[in-house]
Write a protein that holds these residues in place. Structure first.
Motif, PDB file in Angstrom:
ATOM      1  N   LEU A   9     -93.534   3.623  -1.395  1.00 55.65           N
ATOM      2  CA  LEU A   9     -93.783   3.491   0.046  1.00 55.65           C
ATOM      3  C   LEU A   9     -92.512   3.632   0.881  1.00 55.65           C
ATOM      4  O   LEU A   9     -92.568   3.971   2.052  1.00 55.65           O
ATOM      5  N   ARG A  10     -91.374   3.369   0.248  1.00 53.70           N
ATOM      6  CA  ARG A  10     -90.115   3.495   1.003  1.00 53.70           C
ATOM      7  C   ARG A  10     -89.853   4.939   1.391  1.00 53.70           C
ATOM      8  O   ARG A  10     -89.166   5.247   2.342  1.00 53.70           O
ATOM      9  N   ARG A  11     -90.460   5.848   0.599  1.00 51.85           N
ATOM     10  CA  ARG A  11     -90.309   7.271   0.854  1.00 51.85           C
ATOM     11  C   ARG A  11     -91.107   7.695   2.091  1.00 51.85           C
ATOM     12  O   ARG A  11     -90.773   8.672   2.748  1.00 51.85           O
ATOM     13  N   ILE A  12     -92.180   6.961   2.367  1.00 54.27           N
ATOM     14  CA  ILE A  12     -93.057   7.340   3.481  1.00 54.27           C
ATOM     15  C   ILE A  12     -92.568   6.790   4.825  1.00 54.27           C
ATOM     16  O   ILE A  12     -92.610   7.479   5.835  1.00 54.27           O
ATOM     17  N   VAL A  24    -103.018  -6.178  -5.652  1.00 52.09           N
ATOM     18  CA  VAL A  24    -102.305  -6.399  -6.911  1.00 52.09           C
ATOM     19  C   VAL A  24    -101.598  -5.134  -7.388  1.00 52.09           C
ATOM     20  O   VAL A  24    -100.806  -5.167  -8.324  1.00 52.09           O
ATOM     21  N   TYR A  25    -101.899  -3.990  -6.741  1.00 52.61           N
ATOM     22  CA  TYR A  25    -101.331  -2.722  -7.210  1.00 52.61           C
ATOM     23  C   TYR A  25     -99.992  -2.390  -6.564  1.00 52.61           C
ATOM     24  O   TYR A  25     -99.411  -1.346  -6.844  1.00 52.61           O
ATOM     25  N   LEU A  26     -99.546  -3.273  -5.681  1.00 49.17           N
ATOM     26  CA  LEU A  26     -98.296  -3.023  -4.989  1.00 49.17           C
ATOM     27  C   LEU A  26     -97.198  -3.970  -5.493  1.00 49.17           C
ATOM     28  O   LEU A  26     -97.371  -5.186  -5.514  1.00 49.17           O
ATOM     29  N   GLU A  27     -96.100  -3.374  -5.929  1.00 52.45           N
ATOM     30  CA  GLU A  27     -94.981  -4.184  -6.386  1.00 52.45           C
ATOM     31  C   GLU A  27     -93.679  -3.474  -6.035  1.00 52.45           C
ATOM     32  O   GLU A  27     -93.504  -2.296  -6.363  1.00 52.45           O
ATOM     33  N   ASN A  28     -92.796  -4.192  -5.376  1.00 51.34           N
ATOM     34  CA  ASN A  28     -91.518  -3.614  -4.942  1.00 51.34           C
ATOM     35  C   ASN A  28     -91.698  -2.309  -4.165  1.00 51.34           C
ATOM     36  O   ASN A  28     -90.990  -1.325  -4.411  1.00 51.34           O
ATOM     37  N   ASP A  29     -92.693  -2.297  -3.268  1.00 53.16           N
ATOM     38  CA  ASP A  29     -92.972  -1.118  -2.441  1.00 53.16           C
ATOM     39  C   ASP A  29     -93.474   0.080  -3.229  1.00 53.16           C
ATOM     40  O   ASP A  29     -93.511   1.190  -2.730  1.00 53.16           O
ATOM     41  N   LYS A  30     -93.867  -0.162  -4.481  1.00 53.51           N
ATOM     42  CA  LYS A  30     -94.435   0.927  -5.277  1.00 53.51           C
ATOM     43  C   LYS A  30     -95.917   0.644  -5.526  1.00 53.51           C
ATOM     44  O   LYS A  30     -96.285  -0.419  -6.010  1.00 53.51           O
ATOM     45  N   LEU A  31     -96.753   1.621  -5.174  1.00 54.71           N
ATOM     46  CA  LEU A  31     -98.189   1.491  -5.374  1.00 54.71           C
ATOM     47  C   LEU A  31     -98.554   2.120  -6.719  1.00 54.71           C
ATOM     48  O   LEU A  31     -98.316   3.299  -6.949  1.00 54.71           O
TER      49      LEU A  31
END
Ligand SMILES: [Zn+2]
Ligand SMILES: [Zn+2]
Length: 169
Positions: free
Chosen positions: A6-9, A101-108
């Motif tokens: 998500l940091r990329r978006i 629950v699928y999101l961790e450290n801004d990664k889906l």
């Protein structure tokens, strides 16, 4: 494993991100049987919508599963249209409803999400066809290939013992 960073978006409130993602689907087990997604990678439509209070994730794709029919154990093919939605609040606190629950450290984690979404979209029974006749409870024969009935209860004790054994399984 397919993930989205998500940091990329970098979405701001009110913005939406739409993308087609190739998602690798994992085989999974259901009722002790193994089901294989074919093809193993599918194009999925992903939408990320940012609001001031949180982010909405939407995922759509079509999966095709190969595995044994619940009734006759022959190969069954099942098309599963999947449409899933997750929400992550900016400040979820302790509320499980407000986080995914699928999101961790801004990664889906798209693979895990896709796997669970398929499981939720599955019918109760995976069948080779809706009117699959299944296996004969008495002799274990395939009733699709050889439709038959047993007029009398079998006096052959071997078949009776086999039927009893099947019931225990
Ligand atoms: Zn069947
Ligand atoms: Zn039979």
């Amino acid at each position: 494993m397919t993930t989205l960073d998500l940091r990329r978006i970098k979405l701001r409130s009110g913005e939406q991100y739409r993308d087609e993602q190739e998602i690798r689907l994992e085989p999974f087990e259901l009722g002790g049987q193994r089901y294989l997604p074919v093809p193993g990678t599918v194009p999925a439509e992903l939408t990320v919508t940012r609001a001031s209070t949180g982010t909405v994730f939407e995922l759509r794709f079509d999966a095709r599963l190969h595995g044994p029919c619940f009734r006759c154990l022959e190969d069954a093919v099942l098309d599963v249209p999947v449409s899933a939605r997750e929400y992550q609040a900016v400040s979820p606190g302790d509320d499980e409803e407000l986080r995914t629950v699928y999101l961790e450290n801004d990664k889906l984690d798209l693979s895990a999400w896709a796997r669970d979404a398929i499981a939720l979209a599955l019918p109760d029974k995976i069948l080779c066809r809706a009117d699959c006749a299944g296996l004969c409870a008495v002799c274990g024969g395939d009733l699709n290939a050889e439709p038959h009935t047993h007029e009398e209860s079998p006096d052959n004790s071997r078949w009776a013992a086999l039927a009893e054994l099947r019931e225990k399984l």
